[in-house]
Design an enzyme around this catalytic site. Structure first.
Site, PDB file in Angstrom:
ATOM      1  N   GLU A  96      -4.139 -34.585 -29.677  1.00  0.00           N
ATOM      2  CA  GLU A  96      -3.621 -33.976 -30.909  1.00  0.00           C
ATOM      3  C   GLU A  96      -4.302 -34.553 -32.155  1.00  0.00           C
ATOM      4  O   GLU A  96      -3.652 -34.835 -33.174  1.00  0.00           O
ATOM      5  CB  GLU A  96      -2.093 -34.149 -31.009  1.00  0.00           C
ATOM      6  CG  GLU A  96      -1.323 -33.662 -29.797  1.00  0.00           C
ATOM      7  CD  GLU A  96      -1.381 -32.146 -29.599  1.00  0.00           C
ATOM      8  OE1 GLU A  96      -1.920 -31.443 -30.482  1.00  0.00           O
ATOM      9  OE2 GLU A  96      -0.910 -31.678 -28.557  1.00  0.00           O
ATOM     10  N   CYS A 159      -7.321 -14.604 -24.000  1.00  0.00           N
ATOM     11  CA  CYS A 159      -6.586 -13.900 -25.045  1.00  0.00           C
ATOM     12  C   CYS A 159      -5.312 -13.284 -24.464  1.00  0.00           C
ATOM     13  O   CYS A 159      -5.361 -12.583 -23.448  1.00  0.00           O
ATOM     14  CB  CYS A 159      -7.464 -12.815 -25.660  1.00  0.00           C
ATOM     15  SG  CYS A 159      -6.599 -11.819 -26.893  1.00  0.00           S
ATOM     16  N   LEU A 186       4.391 -26.446 -39.261  1.00  0.00           N
ATOM     17  CA  LEU A 186       5.787 -26.044 -39.303  1.00  0.00           C
ATOM     18  C   LEU A 186       6.524 -26.914 -38.306  1.00  0.00           C
ATOM     19  O   LEU A 186       6.240 -26.866 -37.118  1.00  0.00           O
ATOM     20  CB  LEU A 186       5.945 -24.574 -38.908  1.00  0.00           C
ATOM     21  CG  LEU A 186       5.479 -23.512 -39.907  1.00  0.00           C
ATOM     22  CD1 LEU A 186       5.636 -22.132 -39.286  1.00  0.00           C
ATOM     23  CD2 LEU A 186       6.273 -23.601 -41.192  1.00  0.00           C
ATOM     24  N   CYS A 197      -8.463 -13.914 -28.911  1.00  0.00           N
ATOM     25  CA  CYS A 197      -9.881 -13.803 -29.251  1.00  0.00           C
ATOM     26  C   CYS A 197      -9.988 -13.397 -30.725  1.00  0.00           C
ATOM     27  O   CYS A 197      -8.995 -13.036 -31.354  1.00  0.00           O
ATOM     28  CB  CYS A 197     -10.563 -12.777 -28.352  1.00  0.00           C
ATOM     29  SG  CYS A 197     -10.057 -11.077 -28.681  1.00  0.00           S
TER      30      CYS A 197
END
Ligand SMILES: [Zn+2]
Length: 229
Positions: A96, A159, A186, A197
């Site tokens: 992360e 995707c 958030l 994609c």
């Protein structure tokens, strides 16, 4: 056996891609290769993640496929550096990386300075993270780290709309594409993410506004010797 597992520090490996591309999975597999396959002493290997990621557990990296690896949560790049130095680790895996948004007084990301220091001390640093935010813009320190990297491992997902290779992360709020001027992070909001994609990725609003006014991505004002009189 991962080809990556035989690197020696100083070396910077950056693993990037959208959500659900297998970045955490890669770190977990690399750690297993380092400790089991190559017989490296596990006490010289540090595993960290930004404390902001609380998707599953505080003290571990969890892949979307459910694999787990104990990791020390850290709240800032300074804390990361302090812990690595005190433990004397020679190989460091950080998950992360995009969340290390703390910057020093001249606006540079502290994580980039920390990684440079670690390389100067001969450490092999592996940073995994989202290279692009939900709008498709460079995410925090990841852009600089990618430029500095000795090795870049670029992962992609499929995707969620059309099945093509996905390099972007779609943020959905109440099932609709997020706005370009939404907050970068958030925490605790009702949002969902899926890989997409470029053709299927959607952001509401004009990306150019956010790019130049909200986040300061404007290039520095340096005159071009070829065009200036
Ligand atoms: Zn698509």
């Amino acid at each position: 056996m991962l080809q990556t597992a035989d690197r020696q520090g100083p070396w910077l490996t950056v693993v990037s891609g959208p959500m659900f591309a297998g970045k955490s999975e890669f770190l977990i597999a690399l750690y297993r290769n380092l400790t089991e396959g190559r017989g490296r002493e596990s006490e010289y290997i540090g595993v960290y993640k930004h404390a902001l990621d609380k998707r599953y557990g505080e003290g571990e990296i969890v892949s979307h496929a459910g694999k787990r690896l104990p990791a020390t949560p850290v709240g800032s790049a300074e804390e990361l550096y302090t812990r690595i130095r005190s433990r004397g680790e020679r190989v460091v895996l950080v998950d992360e990386g995009q969340f290390f948004l703390d910057a020093d007084s001249d606006g540079r990301y502290v994580l980039v300075r920390v990684v440079s220091h670690l390389l100067g001390r001969g450490v092999w640093v592996v940073v995994a993270g989202l290279d692009k935010d939900f709008r498709g813009f460079p995410f925090g320190p990841m852009a600089d780290l990618l430029a500095l990297a000795d090795e870049r491992i670029s992962l992609f997902a499929r995707c969620a709309v059309c099945g093509a290779p996905a390099t972007l992360t779609q943020r959905l709020v109440d099932g609709k594409p997020a706005r370009v001027d939404d907050p970068l992070l958030l925490v605790g909001a009702e949002e969902a993410y899926e890989p997409r994609c470029r053709r299927c990725h959607r952001v509401e609003g004009d990306p150019q506004d956010a790019r130049t006014t909200l986040f300061g991505f404007r290039a520095p004002d340096v005159s071009n010797p070829l065009t200036s009189g």
